[in-house]
Design a protein around this motif. Sequence first.
Motif, PDB file in Angstrom:
ATOM      1  N   GLY A  24       0.807  -1.208   0.000  1.00 24.16           N
ATOM      2  CA  GLY A  24       0.000   0.000   0.000  1.00 24.16           C
ATOM      3  C   GLY A  24       0.838   1.256   0.000  1.00 24.16           C
ATOM      4  N   CYS A  25       1.986   1.219   0.640  1.00 25.98           N
ATOM      5  CA  CYS A  25       2.844   2.395   0.703  1.00 25.98           C
ATOM      6  C   CYS A  25       3.579   2.638  -0.608  1.00 25.98           C
ATOM      7  CB  CYS A  25       3.867   2.236   1.831  1.00 25.98           C
ATOM      8  SG  CYS A  25       3.104   2.234   3.461  1.00 25.98           S
ATOM      9  N   SER A  26       3.822   1.589  -1.358  1.00 29.01           N
ATOM     10  CA  SER A  26       4.619   1.752  -2.561  1.00 29.01           C
ATOM     11  C   SER A  26       3.805   1.547  -3.839  1.00 29.01           C
ATOM     12  CB  SER A  26       5.789   0.758  -2.541  1.00 29.01           C
ATOM     13  OG  SER A  26       5.286  -0.565  -2.533  1.00 29.01           O
ATOM     14  N   SER A  27       2.490   1.522  -3.729  1.00 32.34           N
ATOM     15  CA  SER A  27       1.667   1.257  -4.901  1.00 32.34           C
ATOM     16  C   SER A  27       1.567   2.480  -5.802  1.00 32.34           C
ATOM     17  CB  SER A  27       0.279   0.787  -4.473  1.00 32.34           C
ATOM     18  OG  SER A  27      -0.383   1.819  -3.785  1.00 32.34           O
ATOM     19  N   ALA A  28       1.110   2.233  -7.016  1.00 28.12           N
ATOM     20  CA  ALA A  28       0.927   3.290  -8.002  1.00 28.12           C
ATOM     21  C   ALA A  28      -0.217   4.209  -7.571  1.00 28.12           C
ATOM     22  CB  ALA A  28       0.626   2.663  -9.353  1.00 28.12           C
ATOM     23  N   PRO A  29      -0.300   5.389  -8.145  1.00 28.32           N
ATOM     24  CA  PRO A  29      -1.392   6.291  -7.783  1.00 28.32           C
ATOM     25  C   PRO A  29      -2.738   5.687  -8.171  1.00 28.32           C
ATOM     26  CG  PRO A  29      -0.201   7.114  -9.700  1.00 28.32           C
ATOM     27  CD  PRO A  29       0.563   5.937  -9.175  1.00 28.32           C
ATOM     28  N   ALA A  30      -3.790   6.117  -7.492  1.00 19.83           N
ATOM     29  CA  ALA A  30      -5.134   5.648  -7.820  1.00 19.83           C
ATOM     30  C   ALA A  30      -5.441   6.022  -9.267  1.00 19.83           C
ATOM     31  CB  ALA A  30      -6.142   6.283  -6.880  1.00 19.83           C
ATOM     32  N   PRO A  31      -6.098   5.132  -9.995  1.00 19.90           N
ATOM     33  CA  PRO A  31      -6.329   5.394 -11.412  1.00 19.90           C
ATOM     34  C   PRO A  31      -7.316   6.520 -11.683  1.00 19.90           C
ATOM     35  CG  PRO A  31      -7.410   3.368 -10.755  1.00 19.90           C
ATOM     36  CD  PRO A  31      -6.593   3.835  -9.583  1.00 19.90           C
TER      37      PRO A  31
END
Length: 115
Positions: A24-31
């Motif tokens: 969750g900390c390193s995920s891509a931005p919300a689409p």
Amino acid sequence: MRRHPFRLAVTAGLLVVTSGVVAGCSSAPAPGPVFNNEGAVEVTCLVHQTEEPGARYTAREMRRTDDVLALMRYYTAHGAKPFCDNAAAGESDKAWAQVYVDLGGTTEKVPTVLG
């Protein structure tokens, strides 16, 4: 050696939870929202977009062909039509039309939106 199923289950659960937190900390931005193309049917007027475009359309690595083509088709076919409520384009509408232009559409196809 005696196994402890409960301890193994708790340990596995903690690994899953910990992995989710790290991901969750390193995920891509919300689409962001999906463009409202009114169900891809023939329309006589435009509806206002309620949210501004997000990374789904603005970030090359997050774009999906089906999402982009729906946006492009809608504005190419209907971008010169008036809004159904006869109001001017809002900021969200203008942002979507700019994405259309940025993706290769022409301003001549969205005069109602970009004015």
